[in-house]
Write an enzyme that holds these catalytic residues in place. Sequence first.
Site, PDB file in Angstrom:
ATOM      1  N   LYS A 194      27.572   5.764  -3.806  1.00  0.00           N
ATOM      2  CA  LYS A 194      26.944   4.818  -4.730  1.00  0.00           C
ATOM      3  C   LYS A 194      26.481   5.531  -6.007  1.00  0.00           C
ATOM      4  CE  LYS A 194      23.277   1.277  -4.563  1.00  0.00           C
ATOM      5  NZ  LYS A 194      22.244   0.680  -3.683  1.00  0.00           N
TER       6      LYS A 194
ATOM      7  N   SER B 117      22.703  -4.030  -3.455  1.00  0.00           N
ATOM      8  CA  SER B 117      23.164  -3.373  -4.661  1.00  0.00           C
ATOM      9  C   SER B 117      24.281  -2.356  -4.421  1.00  0.00           C
ATOM     10  CB  SER B 117      21.977  -2.666  -5.334  1.00  0.00           C
ATOM     11  OG  SER B 117      21.393  -1.692  -4.488  1.00  0.00           O
ATOM     12  N   SER B 118      24.637  -2.094  -3.153  1.00  0.00           N
ATOM     13  CA  SER B 118      25.748  -1.175  -2.869  1.00  0.00           C
ATOM     14  C   SER B 118      27.065  -1.948  -2.859  1.00  0.00           C
ATOM     15  CB  SER B 118      25.529  -0.470  -1.518  1.00  0.00           C
ATOM     16  OG  SER B 118      24.238   0.091  -1.435  1.00  0.00           O
TER      17      SER B 118
ATOM     18  N   ILE C 135      16.788  -0.957  -0.070  1.00  0.00           N
ATOM     19  CA  ILE C 135      15.337  -1.173  -0.137  1.00  0.00           C
ATOM     20  C   ILE C 135      14.977  -2.632   0.141  1.00  0.00           C
ATOM     21  CG2 ILE C 135      15.123  -1.690  -2.617  1.00  0.00           C
ATOM     22  CD1 ILE C 135      12.624   0.187  -2.587  1.00  0.00           C
ATOM     23  N   GLY C 136      15.988  -3.470   0.327  1.00  0.00           N
ATOM     24  CA  GLY C 136      15.731  -4.869   0.669  1.00  0.00           C
ATOM     25  C   GLY C 136      16.923  -5.520   1.332  1.00  0.00           C
ATOM     26  N   GLY C 137      17.963  -4.693   1.592  1.00  0.00           N
ATOM     27  CA  GLY C 137      19.190  -5.202   2.197  1.00  0.00           C
ATOM     28  C   GLY C 137      20.442  -4.686   1.515  1.00  0.00           C
ATOM     29  N   SER C 138      20.305  -3.672   0.661  1.00  0.00           N
ATOM     30  CA  SER C 138      21.404  -3.260  -0.218  1.00  0.00           C
ATOM     31  C   SER C 138      22.563  -2.556   0.461  1.00  0.00           C
ATOM     32  CB  SER C 138      20.866  -2.379  -1.343  1.00  0.00           C
ATOM     33  OG  SER C 138      20.026  -3.119  -2.188  1.00  0.00           O
TER      34      SER C 138
END
Length: 589
Positions: A150, A225-226, A246-249
């Site tokens: 990433k 985000s990944s 950090i929240g599901g990325s």
Amino acid sequence: MIQDMLRQLLPEVEVDPHLASALLCSSVAAILVLRWMGQRRMQKKIKETRRRRDLGLGQMEKAVQQFKQQNPGIQAGHILSLPLVELSEKLKEGSLSPESVLYTYMDKALEVTREVNCLRHFIPECEEQLREVQRQKEKGLLHGVPVSIKDHIGYKGHLSTCGFVQLHSRTEQEDSVMIKVLKRQGAIPFVLTNVPQSLFNYDCSNSIFGQTVNPLNHTKSPGGSSGGEGALIAGGGSILGFGTDIGGSIRLPSSFCGLCGLKPTGNRLSFSGISGPIDGILSVTGMVGPMARDVDSLALCMRALLCDYMFRLDPTVPPMPFNEEVYSSSAPLRIGYYDTDGYFLLPPCMRRAVLETKEALQEAGHTLVTFAPPQVDYVMNELFVKGLFADGGSTLLGLFAGDVVDPGLKSQVNCYRIPILVKKMLAFMVRPLFPRLAGYLNALCGVRSEKHLWKQHTQVTAYRMEFIATWRKLKLDVMLCPVLGPAFTVGYPGKLFAAVSSTMLYNVLNFPAGVVPVTTVTEADEEELKHYTGHYGDPWDRRLRQAVKGAVRLPVAVQCVALPWQEELCLRFMKEVETLARGRKRRKV
């Protein structure tokens, strides 16, 4: 206005109104010129960054073509079809060469990015790492395996942009610990992948490199985000990738793209050398983790990373090698499960996946126990959102102020920009009709002082202890629960930030959590979606229905969770779910 200001500054001077008007016009003109110059500089940076990316991809293509000309007999299809465990064995025994595998995956990655725009940059140093791997006398567990990483996982000499134009001068001075360990184990990082601007979004678009789309359906997002990782691996251009969460990325791209992904406990793997747009957030735990096509690949990766070399490089990481006995165990499990968290009701197909998996696990001899996660609305607002935006969003807005805001993020950013007092007033006004929005707006105001931040940290700890106490009271080993999906239509994630409740919960709790695809969206699911109203029947529920429609045949996943530091148990559970899902699929065929 200018005339009044001049009178206050120079009370003894008679101010000519014509002079005041001229000054006003000059001031406005100066502001416009400065803004225009700033935009010109920004566009120039964007153009230069894209040029560098294109040059890198051109260099990558040239290297691939040269290799193919010199080695015309390479069986690319065979190499690309091998699971990671089998590929790594063939590389170690010498029946496949690291060179043939690297250039085959480079070629495939170029093909995939032409379709979905998932690559941010080629890592030309991979050819030097290839030579280093060929020289290694002791072969690591990932000997010769090409890996993708990433955007912001630090690689020496490369940028960590987080999708921001202004961070394109941030060149990494050394490899992150993760990259150092991967190289020691024989892996060959060969590409950096695209991310959404700021990473605070689960789509995958930024103003520099544009929109990444889902290789399974180009109208759909790969998640974020990944998201670049998800798109590249799902398209076949990488066999093992690394994201952050950090929240599901990690879990959301895995869900949207039909992959397996693991978010470990915070600091089970070293985070040293990985920089985000905002560092120092303590209420919510971010983590680096692997993404791949199957669970055994994730297990092999964790086996390789949890080694003495990583523990020496980063002494803050607990020296806990991979526990093979736990991962290979076949003892029956006591499994908690739920199909909704009570805050965001997920689409019918995602709940069906949990219930079908629950039945399969029961038939396989495991014990299933109903579970209700407590106060998820409180966790979402008071612990997650308020933890991320403790400063009222000022740090993030400072980054956006010097950047071109990506269209997919404008809805989010405009919400952050509302003055705190106005946010509080709006929250009060909409609460009777739209309580979830009211709670979200209040949470975006952040905390009022250091004292309140410390209190918020205490609340996070208290919630973790409460959750663990309930888990232990029920004598659970692991948890089965839903994950957000199926893949959203491009542009919708930025309008539904709060829909990540299913994944953010385990960042707040700091539990290891993984995602496994188990089925696909059916015509019956699509028909049932037409009657979906959610828990609240509010605009967010209606928007969710719009976001996921048109997903027939796209992957549907479930989420598997364990207690902190029990990654091996989490993976063992994921493997069980994967095996049962594959067996069910074979029986249907």
